[in-house]
Design an enzyme around this catalytic site. Structure first.
Site, PDB file in Angstrom:
ATOM      1  N   ASP A 197      34.266 -71.567  85.569  1.00 25.84           N
ATOM      2  CA  ASP A 197      33.346 -72.547  86.131  1.00 25.84           C
ATOM      3  C   ASP A 197      33.709 -73.927  85.582  1.00 25.84           C
ATOM      4  OD1 ASP A 197      31.165 -73.581  87.467  1.00 25.84           O
ATOM      5  OD2 ASP A 197      29.684 -72.870  86.015  1.00 25.84           O
ATOM      6  N   GLU A 240      36.572 -78.581  87.636  1.00 25.21           N
ATOM      7  CA  GLU A 240      37.046 -79.666  88.511  1.00 25.21           C
ATOM      8  C   GLU A 240      37.993 -80.650  87.799  1.00 25.21           C
ATOM      9  OE1 GLU A 240      33.936 -77.489  90.016  1.00 25.21           O
ATOM     10  OE2 GLU A 240      33.762 -78.759  88.254  1.00 25.21           O
TER      11      GLU A 240
END
Length: 928
Positions: A512, A515
């Site tokens: 997770d 980005e």
């Protein structure tokens, strides 16, 4: 005058390429070939000219213009064909600013929606561009030189460009434009090496010399797929732009965004820059996929992939046309000619790689929440699921299992029993998956947290421009970020996982925040002033800067600067994680990642992020999962029942029904909200959820075979209807239904308070999955009964679905007898197949450790043909064959020539049970 509307070609050149002859006289006006938008818009242009002349005359009569009259060349450009010359978002574009760029300025009323509208500042037909100075044949295609003599308006124009064209296959064209004199950053993507030029391409390629442009046609239809002469090519160091006309408005892909499956071309800009934000319309989301699929008139399809990982935006306009804008790298295009949409996606994957074959347990039901609070509470949920005999293959934990939210730790008080929980899961044939974040806590005393100390010692973090680890803030507080572009980081990641696995033997990993996400903008010290963090042009990113809620674009990584690598961060982490799992467990890896990039299906699946417990979020999950099917990440799903907010029993029941048909099915929600696993609801809702999961588990043989075809040849698993019915224009915008493969139509309820659903049933015979009753559709919308305990499933005529008596885990299901569902076509034929192996070992296909069966029905004979077999197949039996659409009751049924008892229902369903046939043995079933 240079014209961006005219494409003139002359002497044919070899290999499907024609070019204006060197030094040839210009084609007389009105006799050259016109670009497609001129052909389709001639009347519109005439109307604009007539209107302009009328307005000019009236102005002269009434006393003239309030400001200088617009040049006629500007009035020539219809609104829908105005290509934006001033795309900056934070600037009020004035006539002075616009004309300083040499562009046309015409004010237009803003759209009522508040979104973008017709650009006020747009390119005139004679805006300076590049000239094709030379073009020479090569073994694989052509190489050319492009020259610009006048600078455009962004700094550091590159005045000489190299054009490389490769006719790679009959259905794939590769066009690359880069700096002719200096190397530039290029995406480190493994692509196939081509040794031979295509012999019979289904496309033809033309060039315009001055201005330079590309025109690509489909040979069979003459359809123009690309025409880049419609606007100037701009290639500066940090601003690259190329536009093309499109042959239709039916465009898909270009992720990751929350939107309908079919994109709007009404002045719609899609930004690609990985960002941590809850899925919201118009925002750039977690991943970047610069690939689109376009459906042409008549049902043909093509796709375009731009191999570029820099921040970019894609501007769509109603001409129809598209503009690529990126702020780095090169213009490296692959074009896939299909001609049908399934083939386009297969051809795309021949370049980026086919997705990995998941373990069978990955296709079971997964359960998670942030906020269990303890391993004992997690364990209680698992026990409750078992008590109600609700299928579950995997239990997950979110970040609350960690000690202080630090990777590779678990809370010694609240999660003390975690190792015992994992042991218990394994005893029951279940699996354990945990979350990991790439931000490594930097605040522990030296010597107390090995992951940080060791990465610091080895130099494995993203660094500032000053060469020190860049410090941001994520869940554990101040953090440094692992540099997965460095191969040494992969080894460090493996060592950390090995140490943790020795205590908590996890089976899969959930990566997770990759980005990468940062609770700060840039770093604790901000970001330095410079052209990387503040480039001359910033695409329309959320937060209006490249470092909004992520790290500085100027951060240094092993492979390049973060400016170039940002969109690759999740891919690189997924690659390291999959590799580590293989080395630790020796079995197929299971990885689910939030951030993604092309080729990531080789290493991970994806979930659609932090959605909300709302009906519209449930709907948006369908175009989301279908888009990722296009992106070659078939193992995809959304958080069932919604992540944030509080669900309702009705919403969660309907969402569990839909989610049971996500390729990746996980129920997950946030902390401080009421639980939403199936056990907490009323008996009626709980039973409905249990039953739909049992239906999913019964279909695991079919779903597993679909993933085999995805891995082997790039077929999609969850599939838009238009993939199977490309000539049916009614399917082109459908995104409230979907198919599994070519055979199973899923029509979920997506609205509250209803007991029916209206769905599209394509032309042909379809059978109710549960009963076998048939409906013969002409291609029409149909109202279907949908009480709260029911999701509509229909089997397409001419198919065979391998199903199995479901158990509460995939392991338990594997040992149960198979039931083959035969859906006869109107000509009484059907076909299907089954791939079977041990469900978890590496490379079973490559090593021959699998079974593959083909089922064929013709002339009232069902044949099971074993094309390859292995020992696993001997442990499974085929118990039942159900045949839908048998027009008349048979007098007898013969199995390998021996008569067998059977049943026949009024709805034309023939069933033969208690067969007891080994999967490894072929057989023939005949009805008379």
């Amino acid at each position: 005058m240079k014209s961006y509307q005219k494409l003139t070609t002359a002497v044919p050149q070899p290999a499907a390429c024609r070019v204006e002859e060197e030094g040839a006289a210009p084609t007389p006006a009105g006799r050259g070939k016109l670009a497609p938008w001129w052909v389709g818009s001639g009347l519109l242009v005439a109307a604009v000219l007539l209107s302009a002349v009328t307005v000019w005359v009236l102005r002269q009569v009434s006393g003239g213009w309030p400001r200088p009259m617009l040049p006629p060349k500007c009035l020539l450009v219809p609104e829908s064909h105005r290509f934006d010359c001033y795309p900056e978002r934070r600037v009020v574009v004035t006539q002075e600013l616009c004309e300083n760029r040499g562009c046309c300025f015409i004010e237009s009323p803003p759209p009522a929606t508040g979104k973008q509208g017709v650009p006020w500042c747009f390119y005139p037909p004679d805006f300076p561009s590049y000239t094709l100075e030379s073009l020479n044949q090569t073994a694989l295609g052509m190489v050319g030189l492009l020259v610009r003599t006048e600078k455009a308006y962004y700094p550091h124009d590159i005045m000489k460009l190299r054009l490389d064209v490769k006719f790679e296959t009959d259905t794939r064209l590769h066009i690359k434009v880069t700096d002719a004199d200096n190397p530039r950053y290029e995406v480190p993507l493994e692509v196939p090496r081509v040794m031979k030029r295509a012999e019979n391409p289904i496309y033809s390629l033309d060039f315009s010399r001055d201005p330079f442009g590309v025109l690509l046609r489909r040979r069979a239809t003459g359809t123009v797929l690309l025409n880049t002469t419609v606007a100037p090519l701009i290639f500066a160091d940090q601003f690259l732009q190329i536009s093309t006309s499109l042959p239709s408005r039916f465009l898909y892909g270009l992720g990751e965004h929350r939107s309908t499956l079919l994109h709007s071309l009404d002045w719609n800009t899609l930004t690609l820059w990985a960002r941590d934000v809850s899925p919201t319309e118009s925002f750039n989301l977690y991943g970047a996929h610069p690939f689109y699929l376009l459906m042409e008139q008549g049902g043909d399809a093509h796709g375009v992939f731009l191999v570029n990982s820099n921040a970019m935006e894609v501007a769509l306009q109603p001409a129809p046309a598209l503009t690529w804008r990126t702020i780095g790298g090169v213009l490296d295009f692959y074009i896939f000619l299909g001609p049908d949409p399934n083939m386009v996606i297969q051809q795309y994957q021949q370049v980026i790689g086919f997705p990995a074959m998941p373990p069978l347990w990955a296709l079971g039901f997964h359960l998670c929440r942030w906020g269990y609070g303890s391993s004992n509470e997690t364990w209680q949920t698992v026990r409750a699921m078992r008590n109600y005999e609700i299928p579950q293959d995997a239990q997950w934990n979110d970040i609350d299992y960690m000690d202080g939210y630090r990777d590779f730790t678990f809370d010694p008080q609240k999660f003390a029993s975690l190792p015992s929980l994992v042991e218990d899961l394994h005893k029951h044939g279940q699996r354990y998956v945990m979350i990991l974040d790439p931000g490594i806590s930097s605040t522990s005393p030296h010597g107390s947290y090995w992951p940080f100390d060791e990465a610091l010692r080895r130099g494995l973090f993203l660094n500032t421009t000053q060469g020190q680890p860049l410090i941001g803030q994520v869940w554990p507080g101040f953090t440094a970020f692992a540099d997965f572009s460095n191969p040494d980081t992969h080894q460090w990641w493996l060592e950390n996982l090995q140490q943790f696995h020795a205590h908590v033997p996890f089976d899969g990993l959930w990566i997770d925040m990759n980005e990468p996400s940062n609770f700060m903008d840039g770093s604790e010290d901000g970001c330095p002033q410079g052209e990387l963090d503040s480039p001359p042009y910033t695409p329309a990113v959320l937060g209006e800067s490249l470092f909004a809620k992520t790290v500085c674009a100027s951060a240094k990584q092993k492979a390049s600067v973060h400016y170039n690598l940002h969109n690759l961060y999740g891919l690189m982490e997924a690659k390291a994680t999959a590799s580590a799992l293989i080395q630790i467990r020796g079995q197929r890896p299971f990885v689910i990642s939030r951030s993604t990039f092309p080729s990531q299906g080789r290493y991970s699946g994806h979930w659609l992020g932090d959605n909300r417990s709302q009906w519209k979020d449930m709907y948006y999950s369908i175009p989301g999962l279908l888009s990722f099917s296009l992106f070659s990440i078939p193992l995809v799903g959304a958080d069932i029942c919604g992540f944030s907010g509080s669900t309702s029993e009705e919403l969660c029941t309907r969402w569990m029904q839909l989610g049971a048909f996500y390729p990746f099915a996980r129920n997950h929600n946030t902390q401080n909200e009421k639980a939403q696993d199936p056990t907490v609801f009323s008996p009626a809702a709980r039973t409905a959820m249990k039953n739909v999961l049992l239906t999913r588990y019964s279909l695991l043989p079919f779903l597993y075979t679909l993933f085999h075809h995805a891995h082997l040849q790039g077929d999609t698993v969850a599939r838009p209807l238009f993939f199977e019915f490309p000539q049916d224009v009614a399917t082109l915008g459908l995104d409230r239904q979907f198919l599994w493969g070519r055979s199973l139509l899923v029509t979920p309820v997506l609205e509250p308070g209803v007991d029916s659903v209206t769905g599209y049933v394509p032309q042909g015979v379809w059978y109710d999955f549960y009963t076998g009753s048939s409906v013969n559709s002409s291609g029409e919308m149909m109202k279907m009964s949908a009480p709260l305990d029911h999701i509509n499933l229909h089997v397409r005529e001419g198919t065979v679905l391998p199903t199995q008596k479901p158990g509460t885990t995939s392991k338990a299901t594997r040992g149960n007898p198979l039931r083959l569902i035969v859906a006869l076509s109107q000509s009484a034929t059907a076909w299907g197949d089954l791939f079977w192996d041990d469900g978890e070992s590496l490379d079973t296909l490559e090593q021959g450790r699998y079974s593959y069966l083909v089922f064929n029905v013709t002339q009232n004979i069902f044949d099971s043909i074993v094309l390859h077999t292995s020992s696993e197949a001997t442990e499974v039996t085929i118990g039942t064959v159900s045949i839908f659409g048998v027009q008349e009751q048979p007098s007898k049924v013969l199995l390998n020539g021996q008569e067998k008892p059977f049943s026949y229902l009024d709805n034309q369903v023939l069933t033969v049970s208690d067969l007891g046939l080994s999967l490894s043995q072929g057989f023939s079933l005949r009805w008379l």
